[in-house]
Design a protein around this motif. Structure first.
Motif, PDB file in Angstrom:
ATOM      1  N   ASP A 175      26.213   7.472  65.757  1.00  0.00           N
ATOM      2  CA  ASP A 175      25.605   8.294  66.801  1.00  0.00           C
ATOM      3  C   ASP A 175      26.631   8.673  67.864  1.00  0.00           C
ATOM      4  O   ASP A 175      27.782   8.237  67.837  1.00  0.00           O
ATOM      5  CB  ASP A 175      24.448   7.518  67.446  1.00  0.00           C
ATOM      6  CG  ASP A 175      23.379   7.127  66.433  1.00  0.00           C
ATOM      7  OD1 ASP A 175      23.126   7.924  65.509  1.00  0.00           O
ATOM      8  OD2 ASP A 175      22.821   6.020  66.555  1.00  0.00           O
ATOM      9  N   ASP A 176      26.188   9.495  68.808  1.00  0.00           N
ATOM     10  CA  ASP A 176      27.000   9.865  69.989  1.00  0.00           C
ATOM     11  C   ASP A 176      28.327  10.515  69.579  1.00  0.00           C
ATOM     12  O   ASP A 176      29.406  10.090  70.001  1.00  0.00           O
ATOM     13  CB  ASP A 176      27.286   8.639  70.857  1.00  0.00           C
ATOM     14  CG  ASP A 176      26.043   7.812  71.124  1.00  0.00           C
ATOM     15  OD1 ASP A 176      25.003   8.422  71.401  1.00  0.00           O
ATOM     16  OD2 ASP A 176      26.122   6.581  71.038  1.00  0.00           O
ATOM     17  N   ALA A 177      28.259  11.562  68.738  1.00  0.00           N
ATOM     18  CA  ALA A 177      29.467  12.186  68.208  1.00  0.00           C
ATOM     19  C   ALA A 177      30.358  12.796  69.288  1.00  0.00           C
ATOM     20  O   ALA A 177      31.545  13.034  69.050  1.00  0.00           O
ATOM     21  CB  ALA A 177      29.085  13.261  67.189  1.00  0.00           C
ATOM     22  N   THR A 178      29.823  13.035  70.466  1.00  0.00           N
ATOM     23  CA  THR A 178      30.631  13.634  71.532  1.00  0.00           C
ATOM     24  C   THR A 178      31.497  12.606  72.251  1.00  0.00           C
ATOM     25  O   THR A 178      32.418  12.975  72.984  1.00  0.00           O
ATOM     26  CB  THR A 178      29.717  14.320  72.566  1.00  0.00           C
ATOM     27  OG1 THR A 178      28.816  13.348  73.119  1.00  0.00           O
ATOM     28  CG2 THR A 178      28.911  15.439  71.908  1.00  0.00           C
ATOM     29  N   LEU A 179      31.213  11.318  72.040  1.00  0.00           N
ATOM     30  CA  LEU A 179      31.974  10.267  72.716  1.00  0.00           C
ATOM     31  C   LEU A 179      33.266   9.961  71.963  1.00  0.00           C
ATOM     32  O   LEU A 179      33.393  10.277  70.772  1.00  0.00           O
ATOM     33  CB  LEU A 179      31.135   8.987  72.806  1.00  0.00           C
ATOM     34  CG  LEU A 179      29.870   9.040  73.662  1.00  0.00           C
ATOM     35  CD1 LEU A 179      29.108   7.732  73.540  1.00  0.00           C
ATOM     36  CD2 LEU A 179      30.225   9.328  75.113  1.00  0.00           C
ATOM     37  N   PRO A 180      34.239   9.334  72.616  1.00  0.00           N
ATOM     38  CA  PRO A 180      35.410   8.827  71.880  1.00  0.00           C
ATOM     39  C   PRO A 180      34.941   7.904  70.772  1.00  0.00           C
ATOM     40  O   PRO A 180      33.931   7.194  70.925  1.00  0.00           O
ATOM     41  CB  PRO A 180      36.201   8.075  72.955  1.00  0.00           C
ATOM     42  CG  PRO A 180      35.776   8.690  74.248  1.00  0.00           C
ATOM     43  CD  PRO A 180      34.335   9.073  74.067  1.00  0.00           C
ATOM     44  N   TRP A 181      35.672   7.844  69.673  1.00  0.00           N
ATOM     45  CA  TRP A 181      35.194   7.125  68.489  1.00  0.00           C
ATOM     46  C   TRP A 181      34.833   5.668  68.787  1.00  0.00           C
ATOM     47  O   TRP A 181      33.856   5.137  68.253  1.00  0.00           O
ATOM     48  CB  TRP A 181      36.220   7.200  67.357  1.00  0.00           C
ATOM     49  CG  TRP A 181      37.471   6.394  67.584  1.00  0.00           C
ATOM     50  CD1 TRP A 181      38.661   6.830  68.056  1.00  0.00           C
ATOM     51  CD2 TRP A 181      37.635   4.991  67.334  1.00  0.00           C
ATOM     52  NE1 TRP A 181      39.567   5.800  68.139  1.00  0.00           N
ATOM     53  CE2 TRP A 181      38.968   4.658  67.695  1.00  0.00           C
ATOM     54  CE3 TRP A 181      36.813   3.986  66.843  1.00  0.00           C
ATOM     55  CZ2 TRP A 181      39.466   3.359  67.583  1.00  0.00           C
ATOM     56  CZ3 TRP A 181      37.314   2.695  66.742  1.00  0.00           C
ATOM     57  CH2 TRP A 181      38.625   2.392  67.108  1.00  0.00           C
ATOM     58  N   ALA A 182      35.599   5.009  69.647  1.00  0.00           N
ATOM     59  CA  ALA A 182      35.361   3.582  69.904  1.00  0.00           C
ATOM     60  C   ALA A 182      34.027   3.333  70.605  1.00  0.00           C
ATOM     61  O   ALA A 182      33.485   2.231  70.550  1.00  0.00           O
ATOM     62  CB  ALA A 182      36.495   2.998  70.739  1.00  0.00           C
ATOM     63  N   GLU A 183      33.464   4.364  71.254  1.00  0.00           N
ATOM     64  CA  GLU A 183      32.214   4.213  71.986  1.00  0.00           C
ATOM     65  C   GLU A 183      31.003   4.662  71.174  1.00  0.00           C
ATOM     66  O   GLU A 183      29.860   4.525  71.626  1.00  0.00           O
ATOM     67  CB  GLU A 183      32.293   5.012  73.298  1.00  0.00           C
ATOM     68  CG  GLU A 183      33.397   4.543  74.238  1.00  0.00           C
ATOM     69  CD  GLU A 183      33.522   5.424  75.468  1.00  0.00           C
ATOM     70  OE1 GLU A 183      32.534   6.106  75.814  1.00  0.00           O
ATOM     71  OE2 GLU A 183      34.608   5.449  76.080  1.00  0.00           O
ATOM     72  N   ARG A 184      31.218   5.196  69.991  1.00  0.00           N
ATOM     73  CA  ARG A 184      30.102   5.667  69.170  1.00  0.00           C
ATOM     74  C   ARG A 184      29.363   4.476  68.558  1.00  0.00           C
ATOM     75  O   ARG A 184      29.977   3.501  68.127  1.00  0.00           O
ATOM     76  CB  ARG A 184      30.612   6.606  68.078  1.00  0.00           C
ATOM     77  CG  ARG A 184      31.277   7.854  68.649  1.00  0.00           C
ATOM     78  CD  ARG A 184      31.843   8.738  67.555  1.00  0.00           C
ATOM     79  NE  ARG A 184      32.754   9.724  68.126  1.00  0.00           N
ATOM     80  CZ  ARG A 184      33.480  10.576  67.412  1.00  0.00           C
ATOM     81  NH1 ARG A 184      33.390  10.569  66.090  1.00  0.00           N
ATOM     82  NH2 ARG A 184      34.275  11.435  68.009  1.00  0.00           N
ATOM     83  N   THR A 185      28.059   4.592  68.491  1.00  0.00           N
ATOM     84  CA  THR A 185      27.217   3.477  68.029  1.00  0.00           C
ATOM     85  C   THR A 185      26.992   3.561  66.528  1.00  0.00           C
ATOM     86  O   THR A 185      26.660   4.616  65.990  1.00  0.00           O
ATOM     87  CB  THR A 185      25.862   3.500  68.749  1.00  0.00           C
ATOM     88  OG1 THR A 185      26.084   3.394  70.164  1.00  0.00           O
ATOM     89  CG2 THR A 185      24.983   2.350  68.274  1.00  0.00           C
ATOM     90  N   LEU A 186      27.154   2.422  65.863  1.00  0.00           N
ATOM     91  CA  LEU A 186      26.889   2.314  64.432  1.00  0.00           C
ATOM     92  C   LEU A 186      25.588   1.545  64.235  1.00  0.00           C
ATOM     93  O   LEU A 186      25.393   0.475  64.819  1.00  0.00           O
ATOM     94  CB  LEU A 186      28.026   1.577  63.719  1.00  0.00           C
ATOM     95  CG  LEU A 186      29.463   2.028  64.000  1.00  0.00           C
ATOM     96  CD1 LEU A 186      30.432   1.235  63.131  1.00  0.00           C
ATOM     97  CD2 LEU A 186      29.631   3.512  63.765  1.00  0.00           C
TER      98      LEU A 186
END
Length: 431
Positions: A372-383
């Protein structure tokens, strides 16, 4: 580039203090004479020769022996000598009155930049050269060096979202620096025990073995340091600890090293993993570098598992999500390195490449997890683990039923085809 070794993280360490250790030994002796269960357990584990003695017969030297073994030493005198040496080195570094361990004609080669500054603080005067092509990930073809460099640069730029021109320029700079190594009288290779390091080491041994340089070539290759509780890499060491590694673990590289490097590097690039599995069997199979065998086992564990098609990294990621619930990609990386990974070798951006590849599935199919949260930096995206991911993790569904991507384990192409080699985790064998 994603190859720097700082991504594995640093583990803080407590500097051994001989006076504190003496106090600990006296307290431990009291506990042993009082038949404390925990103290007796430590005695049995670290000093079994004294385990059958009566409480009154146990001496302070027995307690000291336990402490020495717990800190990675054979005996108390050896530990005391080590502590004295480290204290002296720290004092020399602090005051600037230290001996110079190398010369300006020394070339230090490391698969990352993590010890560059620490070597300077420790008084080293030689030239530092980073060579950090992460052969543990992406295609490693059995091809002439210019072709290998180009394929590797293409992969690194694509997988880690880097500028292609700058990536290729960096590749040329690092490989060219190796070709210029003949300008030095003394070359020292600094490596640790994981597959990131050991695959690069195999390449360098093959490379320098072919050149047969007149320089004296030496190797520092370690998986532990006595007073470091959890050693994960050279980058976590202090200046005095790097001096210790230099003085106590450095060994000359000879024909047997070059021969091993040539054979292993050829096996790494092969399109089938059978030959590499032979070297991975035991430490004796990779003499004179016993640490290499375990690293090769870990490398081969990135092949699809025979029961569900997942690499070990992929399996551990799904287990983390199953245990902890939805997590950011950065926290997944932290848990993987800290709690799950048996032999840490991936950098953070390298794990993100693994995660993105795992979601390459057939149109309409459910991936193992949602990002989720594709607009965030990769490290902050939720799996978030899916039902499909749960089934694959448990082995009731196969990953290749939906996976449409392509990845590489050295020279081995991994895709959902009947001929793709798999790894039997229990047997540690290619099937």
């Amino acid at each position: 580039m994603a190859g720097t070794k700082t991504v594995n993280g640093n583990i803080s360490r407590g500097v051994l203090d001989i006076d504190a250790l003496k106090t600990q030994s006296r307290n431990l002796l009291k506990s042993l004479r009082a038949n404390d269960a925990d103290a007796r357990k430590r005695l049995q584990e670290h000093h079994p020769k004294a385990a059958n003695r009566k409480a009154a017969e146990i001496k302070v030297s027995d307690a000291q022996q336990i402490l020495a073994r717990e800190n990675g030493f054979i005996s108390w005198p050896e530990m005391k000598t080590h502590v004295d040496q480290m204290v002296l080195t720290e004092q020399q570094i602090a005051t600037g009155w230290m001996t110079v361990p190398d010369t300006p004609g020394t070339l230090h080669i490391r698969c990352g930049s993590d010890i560059r500054n620490t070597l300077e603080l420790a008084g080293f005067k030689g030239h530092f050269q980073e060579f950090s092509d992460p052969f543990c990930q992406g295609p490693v073809p059995d091809a002439p060096l210019p072709v290998l460099m180009q394929r590797r640069a293409d992969f690194i730029a694509s997988a880690y979202d880097l500028d292609p021109t700058r990536t290729l320029d960096r590749q040329h700079a690092e490989y060219s620096a190796l070709m210029a190594a003949g300008d030095y009288r003394h070359i020292v290779l600094w490596f640790e025990h994981d597959s990131y390091d050991q695959l690069i080491l195999a390449f360098l041994l093959d490379f320098f073995g072919a050149l047969r340089l007149p320089a004296k070539v030496e190797l520092i290759c370690i998986n532990s340091v006595p007073d470091v509780e959890k050693f994960t890499g050279l980058g976590q060491l202090t200046p005095d600890q790097l001096r210790w590694a230099w003085e106590n673990t450095r060994a000359p590289i000879g024909d047997s090293h070059y021969d091993l490097g040539r054979k292993v590097w050829k096996a790494v690039r092969a399109d089938a993993p059978a030959d590499l599995a032979v070297f991975a069997k035991s430490a004796s199979a990779t003499r004179p570098i016993g640490l290499m065998a375990k690293a090769l086992q870990r490398h081969l564990a990135e092949l699809p598992a025979s029961h569900n098609d997942l690499s070990l990294t992929q399996q551990l990621v799904l287990e983390i999500l199953a245990e902890a619930g939805p997590l950011s990609a950065g926290r997944v990386f932290g848990r993987l390195m800290r709690d799950k990974e048996p032999l840490p070798f991936l950098g953070d951006i390298m794990l993100w490449h693994v995660l993105a590849d795992m979601t390459t599935v057939a149109e309409g199919a459910e991936p193992p997890f949602r990002i989720d949260d594709a607009t965030l930096p990769w490290a902050e995206r939720t799996l978030t683990l899916t039902e499909t991911g749960t089934q694959i993790m448990r082995g009731t569904k196969r990953f290749f039923e939906t996976y449409t991507g392509t990845r590489w384990v050295g020279g081995v192409k991994i895709s959902a085809t009947p001929t793709c080699p798999h790894w039997d985790i229990a047997r540690k064998a290619v099937v």
